[in-house]
Design an enzyme around this catalytic site. Structure first.
Site, PDB file in Angstrom:
ATOM      1  N   HIS A   1      56.772  33.927  64.594  1.00  0.00           N
ATOM      2  CA  HIS A   1      57.901  33.759  63.678  1.00  0.00           C
ATOM      3  C   HIS A   1      59.121  34.561  64.164  1.00  0.00           C
ATOM      4  CE1 HIS A   1      59.489  33.185  59.474  1.00  0.00           C
ATOM      5  NE2 HIS A   1      60.201  34.227  59.851  1.00  0.00           N
ATOM      6  N   GLU A   2      58.915  35.842  64.434  1.00  0.00           N
ATOM      7  CA  GLU A   2      60.048  36.693  64.823  1.00  0.00           C
ATOM      8  C   GLU A   2      60.598  36.296  66.191  1.00  0.00           C
ATOM      9  OE1 GLU A   2      61.274  38.125  62.460  1.00  0.00           O
ATOM     10  OE2 GLU A   2      59.587  38.393  61.091  1.00  0.00           O
TER      11      GLU A   2
HETATM   12 ZN   LIG Z   1      62.123  34.629  59.043  1.00  0.00          ZN
END
Ligand SMILES: [Zn+2]
Length: 598
Positions: free
Chosen positions: A390-391
């Protein structure tokens, strides 16, 4: 045996981010702060000159951007130093100073927009056409132009600004009650220990495998709000009335238009989201029925929705293995993407493990001109691998945007921000489903993605629908009563969840504890963001190269056009129902796969 957390200086440097890529040391940081201060003082001498001609305007915009870029890097270094170890007094001190310095500098730059808006529109257009340097600012200036119809006389603007504090009051009153004054009851946890409920513990208890604990937490939480329902209906109604009033005072046709138009989001995006999701509710009903079967319950209750219906898969994924997984799962995105990933791992952009004093959670940070750093608290679990994916999505978006765009477009809007991050989660899920022959893991992955869609698309759209209903009623001259709010909320929950879920009456006042209802048409962006990401990931998987090229151009485009135009170029037109429908079809496909396994 307990193992203490390492101190910051005990963590291997290769697992920490390298902030020396921003400033060599705090002396260099200090020198930069003074330099920015000097620059900002020079900048204030430009006040009153912007209307004198194209050259003056261009000089001011360039200087504003230089100050903005350097200030952002200054702030990045300070807050990331603090986040990596709050026990380090240097980080704390620099961060405090960066915060007040940034506020002072922002105030010094505040004359720019009103001065530009004081230039007649035709004059400004003429300058943009005649001064080549102003070309890159054309989009920004045109966006400002669109606000002209909603800016009132200086006297009215001054009154509105003075009332600003008071219109924020309903949210502040809600916050005081919700965070301080409300008293939650005690419940017994899984081991029988008596614990007082809190917001954080409620989240954990609802994930418990023990149904008695989930039930008690649910009943306890809602019993605490019950006596305040009338008060909270009044604060919420006041918040909605202030959105409606401000929209009227600023010549918007509705509060919805006032919230969406400044971000160039057409109203049909909002309406299409709600109508498409509501036409697809049988899919959520189907998921609820499968969940009920998986959990082997006679009655599925709202407090049964946050615990996993399939067992935890014990997996140890060391960080080095997670890096390899990222390279494999995102391989479809091509060699430039892979090279940027390798650079993020090899050039110390990522702060990997927990240490004493480190900020909890995870985020993607950095600024224009610095690496797009990532803070993690990596623990070798499957969840941590998804957090990394995600990051990295956010950071790759930042990386390609900042490499391609000038500073003025070097950021991205909230409307598109979660596309790159959730697209990566989807690609990782797809990769693991196709490369790991483990039935338990497959079930777990399917449920995780289904839950993302349930909580991010269905639930946020339900909120969006409730929000629209409240504002429309106030706009029509109705009032919002406690009974009316409870009845409509209950009906929405029932319609969304369908016959497999048995509702407790307490759910009818869930609205009373949701802070997002004070945010003024904000949450729909969670639903549109994940819908766009699911639609795009399907295109990447099914279509291959052309879809990938469109997506990489999107990652490089920052905020250089409207969010809708950027996504349309990537392959999803959010003004139509197609992307949300594609997300719903993806949801249905996941349900088919899960059903085949149970
Ligand atoms: Zn996010």
């Amino acid at each position: 045996m307990s193992v203490a957390l390492p101190r910051r200086d005990e963590v291997a440097p290769e697992h920490t981010w390298d902030l020396s890529l921003v400033f060599a040391d705090s002396a260099a940081w200090e020198a930069e702060l003074s330099a920015i201060d000097t620059l900002a003082q020079q900048f204030t001498t430009l006040e009153g000159t912007l209307s004198q001609g194209a050259a003056q305007l261009l000089a001011a915009l360039r200087m504003r951007d230089e100050i903005g870029q350097r200030l952002w890097a200054l702030y990045t270094y300070a807050h990331q130093l603090k986040d990596s170890d709050s026990t380090n007094p240097t980080g704390q001190a620099l961060n405090d100073r960066a915060g007040s310095f940034a506020a002072r500098i922002s105030a010094a730059l505040a004359f720019v927009e009103p001065e530009i808006l004081a230039i007649p529109e035709a004059t400004l257009s003429g300058w943009i056409a005649s001064e080549p340097g102003l070309q890159i600012y054309a989009y920004e200036l045109n966006k400002l132009n669109q606000q002209r119809a909603h800016i009132r006389s200086a006297e009215v603007e001054s009154i509105l600004a003075q009332f600003g504090d008071i219109t924020r009051a309903p949210y502040e009153i809600f916050g005081m009650l919700n965070d301080s004054d409300i008293v939650f009851p005690n419940i017994n946890d899984e081991q029988g220990a008596t614990l007082q409920l809190s917001h954080a513990r409620y989240g954990r208890f609802l994930e418990s495998d023990n149904r008695r604990v989930r039930h008690d937490a649910f009943k306890g939480m809602y019993s605490a709000y019950k006596p305040f329902r009338n008060t909270l209906a009044t604060t919420l109604s006041t918040a909605v009335r202030s959105h409606v009033l401000e929209a009227r005072l600023r010549n918007y046709s509705s509060a919805l238009e006032a919230a969406l138009k400044p971000n160039e989001i057409p109203l049909e995006v909002y309406h299409n989201l709600i109508s498409t999701i509501e036409a697809n509710l049988p899919k959520l009903h189907r998921y609820m029925a499968i969940r009920k079967k998986l959990m082997d319950l006679n009655e599925l209750r709202m407090y049964d929705l946050y615990t996993s219906p399939v067992p935890e898969v014990p997996m140890e994924i060391p960080y080095a293995e997670a890096q390899d997984l990222m390279l494999a799962a995102f391989a479809p995105l091509g060699s430039d993407y892979a090279e940027a990933l390798r650079e993020s791992f090899g050039s110390r952009w990522i702060d990997v493990y927990e240490n004493v004093g480190k900020r909890s959670g995870a985020y993607s940070g950095g600024s224009y001109g610095t690496p797009p750093y990532i803070l993690l608290n990596y623990q070798d679990r499957l969840n941590d691998v998804f957090t990394l994916a995600h990051e990295l999505g956010h950071s790759m978006h930042s990386f390609f945007t900042r490499k391609t765009q000038p500073f003025v477009y070097g950021n991205y809007t909230i409307f598109v921000a979660e596309v790159a991050s959730t697209l990566n989660e989807t690609l990782l899920t797809h990769y693991l489903l196709n490369h790991r022959d483990d039935e338990q893991l497959r079930k777990r992955l399917l449920v995780t993605q289904l839950e993302d869609v349930r909580t991010t698309i269905f639930r946020q759209t339900m909120f969006a629908s409730f929000e629209l209903d409240m504002h429309t009623r106030i706009e029509a001259g109705e009032s919002l009563t406690t009974e009316g709010l409870c009845q409509r909320y209950y009906d929405l929950v029932a319609a969304y969840h369908g016959p497999a879920v048995t509702l407790d009456e307490e759910i009818s006042w869930e609205w009373a504890r949701i802070p997002h209802f004070y945010y003024n048409y904000y949450v729909y962006q969670y639903a549109t963001g994940l819908s766009a990401a699911l639609a795009l990931s399907r295109q990447i998987i099914n279509e291959g190269q052309p879809a990938i090229e469109r997506y990489l151009r999107f990652l490089s485009s920052g905020s250089s056009k409207s969010s809708i135009d950027l996504l349309r170029a990537a392959g999803v037109d959010m003004t139509t129902t197609a992307p949300v429908q594609a997300a719903m079809d993806a949801f249905d496909g996941l349900l088919d796969q899960l059903e085949a396994l149970v």
